[in-house]
Design a protein around this motif. Structure first.
Motif, short mmCIF file in Angstrom:
data_model
loop_
_atom_site.label_atom_id
_atom_site.label_comp_id
_atom_site.label_asym_id
_atom_site.label_seq_id
_atom_site.Cartn_x
_atom_site.Cartn_y
_atom_site.Cartn_z
N ARG B 22 0.83 -1.21 0.00
CA ARG B 22 0.00 0.00 0.00
C ARG B 22 0.87 1.26 0.00
O ARG B 22 0.59 2.23 -0.72
CB ARG B 22 -0.91 0.03 1.24
CG ARG B 22 -2.01 1.08 1.14
CD ARG B 22 -2.69 1.33 2.46
NE ARG B 22 -1.95 2.24 3.33
CZ ARG B 22 -1.87 3.56 3.18
NH1 ARG B 22 -2.50 4.15 2.20
NH2 ARG B 22 -1.16 4.30 4.00
N LEU B 23 1.95 1.22 0.79
CA LEU B 23 2.85 2.39 0.84
C LEU B 23 3.59 2.58 -0.48
O LEU B 23 3.82 3.72 -0.91
CB LEU B 23 3.85 2.23 2.00
CG LEU B 23 3.23 2.30 3.41
CD1 LEU B 23 4.24 1.87 4.47
CD2 LEU B 23 2.73 3.71 3.71
N LEU B 175 -4.63 12.17 14.38
CA LEU B 175 -4.24 10.90 13.76
C LEU B 175 -2.75 10.91 13.39
O LEU B 175 -2.06 9.90 13.53
CB LEU B 175 -5.08 10.62 12.51
CG LEU B 175 -6.56 10.37 12.78
CD1 LEU B 175 -7.33 10.25 11.48
CD2 LEU B 175 -6.76 9.12 13.61
N ARG B 179 0.17 8.62 14.83
CA ARG B 179 1.06 7.87 13.91
C ARG B 179 2.52 8.03 14.32
O ARG B 179 3.29 7.08 14.28
CB ARG B 179 0.83 8.36 12.48
CG ARG B 179 1.24 7.38 11.40
CD ARG B 179 0.65 7.77 10.06
NE ARG B 179 -0.79 7.63 10.05
CZ ARG B 179 -1.65 8.55 9.58
NH1 ARG B 179 -1.20 9.68 9.05
NH2 ARG B 179 -2.93 8.34 9.63
N ALA B 231 -0.87 2.14 12.37
CA ALA B 231 -0.29 3.39 11.87
C ALA B 231 -0.67 3.67 10.42
O ALA B 231 -0.94 4.81 10.05
CB ALA B 231 1.23 3.36 12.01
N PHE B 232 -0.69 2.62 9.59
CA PHE B 232 -0.82 2.87 8.14
C PHE B 232 -2.08 2.28 7.50
O PHE B 232 -2.35 2.55 6.32
CB PHE B 232 0.42 2.31 7.41
CG PHE B 232 1.71 2.85 7.96
CD1 PHE B 232 1.96 4.22 7.97
CD2 PHE B 232 2.69 2.01 8.47
CE1 PHE B 232 3.14 4.73 8.49
CE2 PHE B 232 3.87 2.51 8.99
CZ PHE B 232 4.09 3.88 9.01
N LEU B 233 -2.82 1.48 8.24
CA LEU B 233 -4.02 0.88 7.65
C LEU B 233 -5.09 0.72 8.73
O LEU B 233 -5.79 -0.29 8.79
CB LEU B 233 -3.65 -0.49 7.05
CG LEU B 233 -4.48 -1.04 5.90
CD1 LEU B 233 -4.37 -0.14 4.68
CD2 LEU B 233 -4.02 -2.45 5.54
N ALA B 234 -5.16 1.73 9.61
CA ALA B 234 -6.01 1.60 10.80
C ALA B 234 -7.48 1.48 10.43
O ALA B 234 -7.96 2.14 9.50
CB ALA B 234 -5.80 2.81 11.69
N PRO B 235 -8.24 0.65 11.18
CA PRO B 235 -9.68 0.59 10.96
C PRO B 235 -10.32 1.88 11.46
O PRO B 235 -9.75 2.59 12.29
CB PRO B 235 -10.12 -0.61 11.81
CG PRO B 235 -9.08 -0.72 12.86
CD PRO B 235 -7.79 -0.23 12.26
N GLU B 236 -11.51 2.15 10.94
CA GLU B 236 -12.19 3.40 11.30
C GLU B 236 -12.45 3.49 12.80
O GLU B 236 -12.37 4.58 13.38
CB GLU B 236 -13.51 3.49 10.53
CG GLU B 236 -13.98 4.92 10.39
CD GLU B 236 -15.07 5.04 9.35
OE1 GLU B 236 -15.12 4.21 8.43
OE2 GLU B 236 -15.89 5.96 9.48
N GLU B 239 -9.44 4.91 14.48
CA GLU B 239 -9.28 6.34 14.19
C GLU B 239 -10.29 7.17 15.00
O GLU B 239 -9.95 8.23 15.52
CB GLU B 239 -9.46 6.59 12.70
CG GLU B 239 -8.34 5.98 11.87
CD GLU B 239 -8.36 6.39 10.41
OE1 GLU B 239 -7.33 6.21 9.74
OE2 GLU B 239 -9.39 6.89 9.93
#
Lengths: 104, 248
Positions: B22-23, B175, B179, B231-236, B239
């Motif tokens: 993804r990154l 957020l 992170r 950090a990079f694909l957190a669920p809603e 967040e």
């Protein structure tokens, strides 16, 4: 690192309107920026306005600057005519991009 | 213990590969170096180095095949380590001469350590235990990883403190602040685990059999998976929790 346009504008007002020495003006701004977690090289106009509103007044009072509210008002007015330089990639902007919220 | 190692390494491989990909996709969109470096570091470490390490431990493989995985693992390990060092320099200290020097020295030492690990004892992958001649090079690599982890963790913690001050003023993104904290936790925790690994190596523990280094690998893999995910694909839901806590 060079100061941002917002930082330079605020310093200019402190030197001309408040009669502060260059290094005293720079120091007062640096301390206020540090209190707010900002860097002089990357602080934006809107962030500088926040610092002027909430932190700079206290620094100016400790340096015995006369009529602090009027000086802060002059800085805010000066910031109104300043634009942010594009392209400064700071850690917070990079970490903002790395998040999922960026790609939604 | 073997099952726990397998589960934790596979978890890290799956989670890390997905997040690294993804990154890297993000890097292709933004054309920015930090995304490319962190994406390369996470993807190559979790998607290539870790599975290769797992494959090297399989007893049924022939020496040439095990040797292939050893070379792959060392190459991936070196690439990931270099990417993390470059990321930390580029993001946190792009103008500092000492940081540039640290990155150059770190990459050079890691290259020597990788070369030493694969060339000093070419039959090492087939041996029942790590040969003594390899241990100094392994220690060298562990030290460079430790520096990379602790450096990136410390820099990120420093920025987390700055972001907290901004949030107190009503500026900044909670957020992003979180992170920085997650990246700091990952760097500092992995740095501490790395120091433990250094101690195990100096004490002569067999990394593929002794429970202490195996447990360290498990904790490191599970921690990395959890932190990278948040950090990079957190669920809603995560967040929202961070945003709610920032408001109180």
């Amino acid at each position: 690192m060079a100061s941002s346009a917002a930082c330079d504008a605020a310093q200019q007002v402190l030197e001309t309107s408040a009669g502060m020495e260059k290094w005293a003006a720079r120091g007062a701004i640096q301390l206020a920026l540090m209190d707010g977690g900002f860097d002089s090289g990357s602080v934006t106009v809107s962030e500088m306005e926040l610092v002027v509103d909430k932190l700079l007044g206290r620094q100016l009072e400790t340096q015995k600057v006369a009529d602090v509210p009027a000086v802060c008002a002059r800085i805010r007015a000066a910031l109104g005519g300043v634009g942010d330089a594009p392209g400064t990639d700071t850690p917070d902007r990079i970490f903002q991009r790395l998040g999922k919220n960026r790609t939604r | 213990m073997a099952l726990l190692v397998l589960v934790s390494v596979l978890t890290c491989t799956l989670v890390g590969s997905a997040i690294g990909a993804r990154l890297l996709t993000l890097a292709r969109q933004t054309r920015q170096l930090p995304e490319l470096l962190i994406g390369t570091g996470v993807f190559v470490y979790s998607g290539v180095a870790l599975p290769s390490l797992l494959m090297m431990g399989l007893p049924s493989l022939s020496v040439p095949v095990t040797r292939f995985f050893q070379l792959l693992q060392q190459g991936a390990n070196f690439t990931a380590l270099s990417a993390i060092l470059l990321f930390t320099w580029r993001v946190f200290r792009p103008d500092a001469g000492w940081a540039r020097a640290l990155v150059v020295v770190g990459i050079a030492v890691a290259a020597v350590a990788s070369w030493g690990t694969v060339s000093v004892a070419p039959d090492a992958p087939g041996a029942s235990a790590m040969p003594a001649a390899v241990r100094p090079y392994v220690s060298l690599m562990v030290v460079v990883w430790g520096v990379a982890f602790l450096w990136t963790g410390t820099e990120s913690l420093r920025f987390h403190a700055k972001m907290r001050r901004r949030l107190a003023l009503g500026a900044g993104d909670p957020l992003v602040c979180n992170r920085f904290l997650l990246w700091a936790i990952w760097g500092l925790a992995c740095g501490a685990l790395d120091l433990a690994n250094l101690g195990y190596n100096l004490a002569g523990f067999d990394f593929s059999r002794h429970p202490a280094p195996l447990l360290t690998i498990c904790v490191s893999c599970l921690l990395s998976s959890a932190v990278w995910y948040l950090a990079f694909l957190a669920p809603e839901s995560y967040e929202l929790l961070v945003l709610r806590r920032a408001r109180t």
